[in-house]
Each structure stands twice: as structure tokens, then as C-alpha cells.
Design a protein around this motif. Structure first.
Motif, PDB file in Angstrom:
ATOM      1  N   LYS A   1      -4.393   3.297  40.748  1.00 19.01           N
ATOM      2  CA  LYS A   1      -4.849   4.686  40.770  1.00 19.01           C
ATOM      3  C   LYS A   1      -4.095   5.396  41.880  1.00 19.01           C
ATOM      4  CE  LYS A   1      -9.550   3.604  39.286  1.00 19.01           C
ATOM      5  NZ  LYS A   1     -10.984   3.667  39.620  1.00 19.01           N
ATOM      6  N   GLY A   2      -3.777   6.652  41.679  1.00 12.46           N
ATOM      7  CA  GLY A   2      -3.091   7.415  42.717  1.00 12.46           C
ATOM      8  C   GLY A   2      -1.592   7.263  42.632  1.00 12.46           C
ATOM      9  N   LEU A   3      -0.956   7.142  43.794  1.00 12.66           N
ATOM     10  CA  LEU A   3       0.498   7.035  43.856  1.00 12.66           C
ATOM     11  C   LEU A   3       0.973   5.688  43.311  1.00 12.66           C
ATOM     12  CD1 LEU A   3       1.115   8.532  47.422  1.00 12.66           C
ATOM     13  CD2 LEU A   3       1.378   9.672  45.208  1.00 12.66           C
ATOM     14  N   THR A   4       2.142   5.713  42.681  1.00  8.76           N
ATOM     15  CA  THR A   4       2.735   4.483  42.157  1.00  8.76           C
ATOM     16  C   THR A   4       3.078   3.550  43.316  1.00  8.76           C
ATOM     17  OG1 THR A   4       3.746   5.797  40.388  1.00  8.76           O
ATOM     18  CG2 THR A   4       4.585   3.571  40.703  1.00  8.76           C
ATOM     19  N   PRO A   5       2.630   2.302  43.269  1.00 11.98           N
ATOM     20  CA  PRO A   5       2.964   1.343  44.338  1.00 11.98           C
ATOM     21  C   PRO A   5       4.483   1.180  44.470  1.00 11.98           C
ATOM     22  CG  PRO A   5       1.230   0.477  42.929  1.00 11.98           C
ATOM     23  CD  PRO A   5       1.743   1.722  42.268  1.00 11.98           C
ATOM     24  N   GLU A   6       4.927   0.917  45.677  1.00 13.37           N
ATOM     25  CA  GLU A   6       6.365   0.805  45.962  1.00 13.37           C
ATOM     26  C   GLU A   6       7.028  -0.342  45.209  1.00 13.37           C
ATOM     27  OE1 GLU A   6       7.584   0.985  50.037  1.00 13.37           O
ATOM     28  OE2 GLU A   6       6.149   2.586  50.479  1.00 13.37           O
ATOM     29  N   ASN A   7       6.282  -1.402  44.915  1.00 15.63           N
ATOM     30  CA  ASN A   7       6.864  -2.556  44.230  1.00 15.63           C
ATOM     31  C   ASN A   7       6.998  -2.354  42.720  1.00 15.63           C
ATOM     32  OD1 ASN A   7       4.030  -2.701  43.778  1.00 15.63           O
ATOM     33  ND2 ASN A   7       4.206  -4.890  43.340  1.00 15.63           N
ATOM     34  N   CYS A   8       6.703  -1.154  42.237  1.00 14.60           N
ATOM     35  CA  CYS A   8       6.699  -0.897  40.790  1.00 14.60           C
ATOM     36  C   CYS A   8       7.979  -0.213  40.341  1.00 14.60           C
ATOM     37  CB  CYS A   8       5.500  -0.041  40.414  1.00 14.60           C
ATOM     38  SG  CYS A   8       3.936  -0.883  40.647  1.00 14.60           S
ATOM     39  N   ASN A   9       8.870  -0.994  39.757  1.00 15.90           N
ATOM     40  CA  ASN A   9      10.081  -0.425  39.159  1.00 15.90           C
ATOM     41  C   ASN A   9       9.800   0.138  37.777  1.00 15.90           C
ATOM     42  OD1 ASN A   9      11.681  -1.174  41.372  1.00 15.90           O
ATOM     43  ND2 ASN A   9      11.916  -3.239  40.530  1.00 15.90           N
ATOM     44  N   PHE A  10       8.763  -0.418  37.113  1.00 16.62           N
ATOM     45  CA  PHE A  10       8.409   0.005  35.762  1.00 16.62           C
ATOM     46  C   PHE A  10       6.965   0.487  35.758  1.00 16.62           C
ATOM     47  CE2 PHE A  10      11.711  -3.166  35.406  1.00 16.62           C
ATOM     48  CZ  PHE A  10      12.618  -2.540  34.562  1.00 16.62           C
ATOM     49  N   LYS A  11       6.741   1.616  35.111  1.00 17.13           N
ATOM     50  CA  LYS A  11       5.407   2.226  35.077  1.00 17.13           C
ATOM     51  C   LYS A  11       5.042   2.544  33.630  1.00 17.13           C
ATOM     52  CE  LYS A  11       4.848   6.650  36.038  1.00 17.13           C
ATOM     53  NZ  LYS A  11       4.701   7.939  36.744  1.00 17.13           N
ATOM     54  N   LEU A  12       3.802   2.264  33.277  1.00 15.55           N
ATOM     55  CA  LEU A  12       3.282   2.588  31.947  1.00 15.55           C
ATOM     56  C   LEU A  12       2.183   3.623  32.099  1.00 15.55           C
ATOM     57  CD1 LEU A  12       3.257   1.682  28.861  1.00 15.55           C
ATOM     58  CD2 LEU A  12       1.202   0.419  29.499  1.00 15.55           C
ATOM     59  N   THR A  13       2.287   4.707  31.328  1.00 14.83           N
ATOM     60  CA  THR A  13       1.191   5.670  31.215  1.00 14.83           C
ATOM     61  C   THR A  13       0.664   5.574  29.795  1.00 14.83           C
ATOM     62  OG1 THR A  13       2.619   7.524  30.575  1.00 14.83           O
ATOM     63  CG2 THR A  13       2.193   7.214  32.947  1.00 14.83           C
ATOM     64  N   TYR A  14      -0.579   5.962  29.605  1.00 13.84           N
ATOM     65  CA  TYR A  14      -1.192   5.812  28.294  1.00 13.84           C
ATOM     66  C   TYR A  14      -2.251   6.891  28.077  1.00 13.84           C
ATOM     67  CZ  TYR A  14      -5.064   3.857  30.940  1.00 13.84           C
ATOM     68  OH  TYR A  14      -6.094   3.698  31.837  1.00 13.84           O
ATOM     69  N   THR A  15      -2.531   7.104  26.816  1.00 11.55           N
ATOM     70  CA  THR A  15      -3.685   7.889  26.414  1.00 11.55           C
ATOM     71  C   THR A  15      -4.238   7.236  25.156  1.00 11.55           C
ATOM     72  OG1 THR A  15      -4.544  10.094  25.974  1.00 11.55           O
ATOM     73  CG2 THR A  15      -2.421   9.562  24.992  1.00 11.55           C
ATOM     74  N   ALA A  16      -5.521   7.342  24.965  1.00  6.63           N
ATOM     75  CA  ALA A  16      -6.156   6.776  23.781  1.00  6.63           C
ATOM     76  C   ALA A  16      -7.363   7.639  23.444  1.00  6.63           C
ATOM     77  CB  ALA A  16      -6.583   5.330  24.027  1.00  6.63           C
ATOM     78  N   LEU A  17      -7.497   7.951  22.176  1.00  2.00           N
ATOM     79  CA  LEU A  17      -8.581   8.816  21.719  1.00  2.00           C
ATOM     80  C   LEU A  17      -9.440   8.101  20.696  1.00  2.00           C
ATOM     81  CD1 LEU A  17      -6.440  12.029  21.138  1.00  2.00           C
ATOM     82  CD2 LEU A  17      -7.814  11.467  23.158  1.00  2.00           C
ATOM     83  N   ARG A  18     -10.729   8.387  20.780  1.00  2.00           N
ATOM     84  CA  ARG A  18     -11.675   7.840  19.813  1.00  2.00           C
ATOM     85  C   ARG A  18     -12.112   8.941  18.859  1.00  2.00           C
ATOM     86  NH1 ARG A  18     -16.348   4.858  23.097  1.00  2.00           N
ATOM     87  NH2 ARG A  18     -16.477   6.922  23.992  1.00  2.00           N
ATOM     88  N   SER A  19     -12.429   8.533  17.659  1.00  2.90           N
ATOM     89  CA  SER A  19     -13.090   9.408  16.691  1.00  2.90           C
ATOM     90  C   SER A  19     -14.388   8.728  16.310  1.00  2.90           C
ATOM     91  CB  SER A  19     -12.203   9.636  15.469  1.00  2.90           C
ATOM     92  OG  SER A  19     -11.054  10.366  15.840  1.00  2.90           O
ATOM     93  N   TRP A  20     -15.209   9.424  15.590  1.00  2.00           N
ATOM     94  CA  TRP A  20     -16.523   8.911  15.230  1.00  2.00           C
ATOM     95  C   TRP A  20     -16.752   9.046  13.734  1.00  2.00           C
ATOM     96  CZ3 TRP A  20     -20.405   6.484  17.821  1.00  2.00           C
ATOM     97  CH2 TRP A  20     -21.637   6.427  17.193  1.00  2.00           C
ATOM     98  N   ASP A  21     -17.155   7.950  13.102  1.00  5.33           N
ATOM     99  CA  ASP A  21     -17.581   7.940  11.703  1.00  5.33           C
ATOM    100  C   ASP A  21     -18.513   6.739  11.574  1.00  5.33           C
ATOM    101  OD1 ASP A  21     -18.002   8.110   9.011  1.00  5.33           O
ATOM    102  OD2 ASP A  21     -15.910   7.941   8.437  1.00  5.33           O
ATOM    103  N   LEU A  22     -19.773   6.959  11.765  1.00  6.06           N
ATOM    104  CA  LEU A  22     -20.820   5.940  11.827  1.00  6.06           C
ATOM    105  C   LEU A  22     -20.780   5.176  13.153  1.00  6.06           C
ATOM    106  CD1 LEU A  22     -20.689   4.488   8.204  1.00  6.06           C
ATOM    107  CD2 LEU A  22     -22.184   6.293   9.076  1.00  6.06           C
ATOM    108  N   THR A  23     -19.592   4.930  13.636  1.00  2.00           N
ATOM    109  CA  THR A  23     -19.387   4.252  14.912  1.00  2.00           C
ATOM    110  C   THR A  23     -18.046   4.721  15.486  1.00  2.00           C
ATOM    111  OG1 THR A  23     -19.358   2.072  15.976  1.00  2.00           O
ATOM    112  CG2 THR A  23     -18.282   2.242  13.844  1.00  2.00           C
ATOM    113  N   PRO A  24     -17.848   4.663  16.795  1.00  2.00           N
ATOM    114  CA  PRO A  24     -16.563   5.104  17.343  1.00  2.00           C
ATOM    115  C   PRO A  24     -15.440   4.127  16.994  1.00  2.00           C
ATOM    116  CG  PRO A  24     -17.982   4.290  19.097  1.00  2.00           C
ATOM    117  CD  PRO A  24     -18.797   4.280  17.846  1.00  2.00           C
ATOM    118  N   TYR A  25     -14.226   4.667  16.861  1.00  2.00           N
ATOM    119  CA  TYR A  25     -13.064   3.849  16.565  1.00  2.00           C
ATOM    120  C   TYR A  25     -11.823   4.509  17.159  1.00  2.00           C
ATOM    121  CZ  TYR A  25     -12.344   7.285  12.872  1.00  2.00           C
ATOM    122  OH  TYR A  25     -12.172   8.461  12.182  1.00  2.00           O
TER     123      TYR A  25
END
Length: 140
Positions: free
Chosen positions: A65-89
Motif C-alpha cells: 500500500k502507498g509508495l512502490t517499495p524500492e526493491n520492486c522492478n515490476f509492479k502490477l495494478t488491478y481492478t475487478a468488478l462484481r455484478s449481481w444475479d442471484l449471487t455476486p460474480y
């Protein structure tokens, strides 16, 4: 009339999932990836599943969380969304992989029309994301 109904059902069920991948090239020699925590993602197991798949490819991970650690040459960002139809998915997810400020990989999972009547829309996050991340990391 039966042909029209069959065609309608086929259109609803077929082609519901869209996957877009920009594969990470092996020339990057990626062995460790830092994952930037996204508090807006409310799918608890999402990051753990992505980490497990990276580790299956011999790539260690750490979440920060926060600033990228100095030892990180590679960084992954992500997003994920849920929808609902009887149950979330899971209905949409994006992964962006960076080396420094250069984007070197991208993966997107998207259920068109939030999955419509397709029964696979309720598949687990692991079932949906494993082939996506495997394709992203196919050279590893």
C-alpha cells in the motif's frame, strides 16, 4: 418459431466472454512482482488467486500500500468488478504489469452484457482468472 428461439438462446449464451491479452515477454526476466493494493476491489480472494497463479509461473509476489517499495522492478495494478444475479460474480477484471513506468503486459477479462443467461458467469474467480493470467505469463 423454434428456430428463432434457438437462435436467440445461442446469441445470449455464445460469445459472452471477452479476453484481451498483451503477453509479457520473457526477455524482461521477471522473477518478483509487487502488487499495488486496490481498496476499491471488494472481491476478497481476487489478489490471493492472482498471486497463486504468478507463483505457479515461478514469480514471487508481494502486496503493498502507498509508495512502490524500492526493491520492486515490476509492479502490477488491478481492478475487478462484481455484478449481481442471484449471487455476486466476477464480471470484469484488468491487470496492468509495469517495468518502471513502462507497461509491459495487460490482461482483461470481461463478461459481455454481464454474462446474460450464460451459466458460466457464476464460475469461481479462480476458474475465470487462471486462463487469463496463464496467457499473460505464457512465456514464464
Amino acid at each position: 418459431m423454434m428456430k428463432k428461439i434457438s437462435l436467440f438462446v445461442a446469441l445470449l449464451l455464445g460469445g459472452c466472454t471477452a479476453i484481451e491479452i498483451k503477453q509479457v515477454e520473457s526477455s524482461h526476466n521477471m522473477d518478483h512482482v509487487c502488487i499495488e493494493y486496490n481498496a476499491k476491489v471488494t472481491i476478497d480472494e481476487f489478489v490471493r488467486i492472482v498471486e497463486d497463479i504468478f507463483q505457479d509461473h515461478g514469480i514471487t509476489t508481494e502486496v503493498y500500500k502507498g509508495l512502490t517499495p524500492e526493491n520492486c522492478n515490476f509492479k502490477l495494478t488491478y481492478t475487478a468488478l462484481r455484478s449481481w444475479d442471484l449471487t455476486p460474480y466476477l464480471s470484469h477484471a484488468e491487470l496492468r504489469l509495469f517495468k518502471g513506468n513502462e507497461r509491459i503486459g495487460y490482461a482483461e477479462y470481461h463478461l459481455k452484457g454481464k454474462g446474460g443467461l450464460a451459466l458460466n458467469k457464476w464460475a469461481s474467480v479462480k476458474t475465470k482468472m487462471t486462463p487469463v493470467v496463464n496467457r499473460l505469463l505464457a512465456q514464464y
